[in-house]
Enzyme design. Structure first.
Site, PDB file in Angstrom:
ATOM      1  N   ASP A  47       0.836  -1.196   0.000  1.00 50.23           N
ATOM      2  CA  ASP A  47       0.000   0.000   0.000  1.00 50.23           C
ATOM      3  C   ASP A  47       0.877   1.254   0.000  1.00 50.23           C
ATOM      4  OD1 ASP A  47      -2.828   1.008   0.394  1.00 50.23           O
ATOM      5  OD2 ASP A  47      -1.787   2.077   2.001  1.00 50.23           O
ATOM      6  N   TYR A  52       2.026  10.042   0.603  1.00 53.28           N
ATOM      7  CA  TYR A  52       3.057   9.510   1.513  1.00 53.28           C
ATOM      8  C   TYR A  52       4.454   9.894   1.000  1.00 53.28           C
ATOM      9  CZ  TYR A  52      -0.715   6.339   3.057  1.00 53.28           C
ATOM     10  OH  TYR A  52      -1.896   5.804   3.497  1.00 53.28           O
ATOM     11  N   LYS A  77      -2.592   6.087  -4.308  1.00 46.78           N
ATOM     12  CA  LYS A  77      -3.850   6.803  -4.051  1.00 46.78           C
ATOM     13  C   LYS A  77      -3.782   8.241  -4.551  1.00 46.78           C
ATOM     14  CE  LYS A  77      -4.194   4.247   0.289  1.00 46.78           C
ATOM     15  NZ  LYS A  77      -2.924   4.315   1.048  1.00 46.78           N
ATOM     16  N   HIS A 110      -8.104   8.817  -2.335  1.00 42.14           N
ATOM     17  CA  HIS A 110      -7.652   8.768  -0.939  1.00 42.14           C
ATOM     18  C   HIS A 110      -8.739   9.191   0.064  1.00 42.14           C
ATOM     19  CE1 HIS A 110      -3.580   8.856   1.356  1.00 42.14           C
ATOM     20  NE2 HIS A 110      -4.529   8.403   2.127  1.00 42.14           N
TER      21      HIS A 110
HETATM   22  N1  LIG Z   1      -6.424   5.352   3.268  1.00 40.80           N
HETATM   23  C1  LIG Z   1      -6.145   6.043   4.347  1.00 40.80           C
HETATM   24  O1  LIG Z   1      -6.740   7.109   4.588  1.00 40.80           O
HETATM   25  C2  LIG Z   1      -5.102   5.554   5.302  1.00 40.80           C
HETATM   26  C3  LIG Z   1      -4.950   6.161   6.554  1.00 40.80           C
HETATM   27  C4  LIG Z   1      -3.988   5.662   7.424  1.00 40.80           C
HETATM   28  C5  LIG Z   1      -3.197   4.573   7.052  1.00 40.80           C
HETATM   29  N2  LIG Z   1      -3.330   4.005   5.803  1.00 40.80           N
HETATM   30  C6  LIG Z   1      -2.512   2.836   5.376  1.00 40.80           C
HETATM   31  O2  LIG Z   1      -2.657   1.820   6.348  1.00 40.80           O
HETATM   32  C7  LIG Z   1      -1.352   1.385   6.768  1.00 40.80           C
HETATM   33  C8  LIG Z   1      -1.377   0.847   8.184  1.00 40.80           C
HETATM   34  O3  LIG Z   1      -1.838   1.818   9.094  1.00 40.80           O
HETATM   35  P1  LIG Z   1      -0.887   2.593  10.134  1.00 40.80           P
HETATM   36  O4  LIG Z   1       0.503   2.581   9.641  1.00 40.80           O
HETATM   37  O5  LIG Z   1      -1.546   3.894  10.389  1.00 40.80           O
HETATM   38  O6  LIG Z   1      -1.048   1.773  11.497  1.00 40.80           O
HETATM   39  P2  LIG Z   1      -0.911   0.237  11.960  1.00 40.80           P
HETATM   40  O7  LIG Z   1      -0.477  -0.632  10.850  1.00 40.80           O
HETATM   41  O8  LIG Z   1      -2.180  -0.070  12.688  1.00 40.80           O
HETATM   42  O9  LIG Z   1       0.224   0.348  13.066  1.00 40.80           O
HETATM   43  C9  LIG Z   1       1.552   0.683  12.717  1.00 40.80           C
HETATM   44  C10 LIG Z   1       2.346   0.811  14.006  1.00 40.80           C
HETATM   45  O10 LIG Z   1       2.342  -0.443  14.705  1.00 40.80           O
HETATM   46  C11 LIG Z   1       3.678  -0.876  14.987  1.00 40.80           C
HETATM   47  N3  LIG Z   1       3.645  -2.332  14.858  1.00 40.80           N
HETATM   48  C12 LIG Z   1       3.394  -3.056  13.734  1.00 40.80           C
HETATM   49  N4  LIG Z   1       3.383  -4.366  13.993  1.00 40.80           N
HETATM   50  C13 LIG Z   1       3.644  -4.498  15.323  1.00 40.80           C
HETATM   51  C14 LIG Z   1       3.786  -5.618  16.188  1.00 40.80           C
HETATM   52  N5  LIG Z   1       3.642  -6.868  15.723  1.00 40.80           N
HETATM   53  N6  LIG Z   1       4.067  -5.387  17.497  1.00 40.80           N
HETATM   54  C15 LIG Z   1       4.228  -4.119  17.967  1.00 40.80           C
HETATM   55  N7  LIG Z   1       4.099  -3.020  17.193  1.00 40.80           N
HETATM   56  C16 LIG Z   1       3.813  -3.205  15.880  1.00 40.80           C
HETATM   57  C17 LIG Z   1       4.544  -0.184  13.968  1.00 40.80           C
HETATM   58  O11 LIG Z   1       5.812   0.070  14.500  1.00 40.80           O
HETATM   59  P3  LIG Z   1       7.170  -0.505  13.791  1.00 40.80           P
HETATM   60  O12 LIG Z   1       7.194   0.063  12.401  1.00 40.80           O
HETATM   61  O13 LIG Z   1       8.257   0.006  14.671  1.00 40.80           O
HETATM   62  O14 LIG Z   1       7.050  -2.008  13.820  1.00 40.80           O
HETATM   63  C18 LIG Z   1       3.801   1.143  13.769  1.00 40.80           C
HETATM   64  O15 LIG Z   1       4.161   2.082  14.761  1.00 40.80           O
HETATM   65  C19 LIG Z   1      -0.518   2.667   6.604  1.00 40.80           C
HETATM   66  O16 LIG Z   1       0.865   2.406   6.688  1.00 40.80           O
HETATM   67  C20 LIG Z   1      -1.017   3.136   5.265  1.00 40.80           C
HETATM   68  O17 LIG Z   1      -0.420   2.369   4.232  1.00 40.80           O
HETATM   69  C21 LIG Z   1      -4.297   4.481   4.946  1.00 40.80           C
END
Ligand SMILES: NC(=O)c1ccc[n+]([C@@H]2O[C@H](COP(=O)([O-])OP(=O)(O)OC[C@H]3O[C@@H](n4cnc5c(N)ncnc54)[C@H](OP(=O)(O)O)[C@@H]3O)[C@@H](O)[C@H]2O)c1
Length: 280
Positions: A47, A52, A77, A110
């Site tokens: 993704d 980004y 996006k 997006h």
């Molecule tokens: N379409 C939209 O509007 C939108 C909005 C927000 C996000 N997104 C997409 O969704 C993706 C995921 O969401 P997100 O990055 O916001 O949050 P997430 O995936 O829910 O959480 C990411 C966080 O969790 C930590 N983490 C991951 N696996 C872990 C584990 N097994 N144990 C402990 N900590 C862990 C990561 O740290 P480390 O990196 O240090 O492991 C990071 O700080 C984004 O990267 C993006 O691609 C889309």
């Protein structure tokens, strides 16, 4: 080199792994190394987003990777500032140039930005870019049922997928039901609720202890069992592997219900309600 992630079939026939890799914040050389590590670990759906500012990083990771481009599913996006038709077309082309790619597998709007009210125009640009071979499958993010209805009524084309905020604190039951009724796949952003306090939640911790799994694995398994594609982000190879290792156990109905019960009406992480929140 084959990946063992189960697949689902979208309404336009594209086969998609049920778990992908989030890349928000992964940039530059470190970011490329993290994405390359994710591909090596088995992730195939990546993704990304114009906003980004890491489409170039993803392209670099793909070129460094031993996995052929055709085996990967790359997403980007369209930003809110480019919903006008001509600007949307140019932004899609720019996304491709930035990634050094000939096509994206998935391209999403997006945010709907309803106050601007140009998302139907943007959607028409995605429909045309798909016809021109620049995108294999077109979808949206953060679209409420009323926005999806507009796409259907005004273009006759529904998205293959809607990427929405979805995690145990905000499980989007009604929105998911709407998707099911309209054959739109659900993709979960921030599937781990950006960790914050969720890794210490006693209800999920108890399930994790009973299953001999980590809290993250239980949450990601929950996404899989509700039928949503999750895209957890991790910069760490050990956690990347941990997150992917969820296809050899299952949660009971009671455990699923216990997790569903953690949802509250104001459970969004940053109160980004697409009915009013806009992003450019
Ligand atoms: N379409 C939209 O509007 C939108 C909005 C927000 C996000 N997104 C997409 O969704 C993706 C995921 O969401 P997100 O990055 O916001 O949050 P997430 O995936 O829910 O959480 C990411 C966080 O969790 C930590 N983490 C991951 N696996 C872990 C584990 N097994 N144990 C402990 N900590 C862990 C990561 O740290 P480390 O990196 O240090 O492991 C990071 O700080 C984004 O990267 C993006 O691609 C889309």
């Amino acid at each position: 080199m084959k990946s063992s992630i189960p697949e689902m079939v979208l309404n336009d026939g594209l086969r998609l792994p049920v778990m992908g890799f989030g890349t928000s914040g992964l940039k530059g050389n470190e970011g490329a190394a993290a994405v390359e590590s994710a591909i090596r670990t088995g992730y195939r759906l990546i993704d990304s987003a114009y906003n980004y500012e890491n489409e170039g990083t993803i392209g670099e990771a793909v070129r460094r990777s031993a996995v052929p481009r055709e085996e990967l599913l790359l997403t980007s996006k369209l930003p809110g500032r480019y919903h006008e038709y001509d600007k949307a077309v140019a932004a899609i082309q720019e996304s491709l140039y930035r990634g050094g790619l000939d096509y994206y597998d998935l391209y999403l709007i997006h945010w709907p930005n309803p106050e601007e009210d140009r998302f139907v125009e943007a959607w028409q640009a995605l429909i045309d870019a798909k016809k021109w071979g620049l995108i294999r499958s077109i979808g949206v993010c953060n679209f409420l049922p009323e926005h999806l209805e507009r796409l259907k009524n005004e273009t006759g084309v529904l998205p293959s997928i809607n990427q929405i905020e979805l995690h145990p604190y905000f499980n989007q039951e009604e929105q998911r039901r709407f998707h099911e009724e309209h054959n739109i796949a659900t993709e979960s952003w921030s599937p781990l609720a950006r960790v914050q306090d969720i890794l210490d939640h006693d209800v999920i911790q108890k399930i994790a202890d009973d299953q001999n799994r980590t809290v993250s694995q239980v949450i990601l398994r929950w996404h899989y069992q509700i039928g949503a594609v999750s895209i957890p982000k991790s910069s760490n190879p050990v956690r990347q592997k941990e997150n992917l290792s969820i296809f050899d156990f299952s949660l009971s109905e009671n455990q699923m219900n216990d997790i569903a019960a953690l949802t509250t009406e104001d459970g969004r992480i940053q109160n980004q309600d697409p009915a009013v929140y806009q992003e450019f």
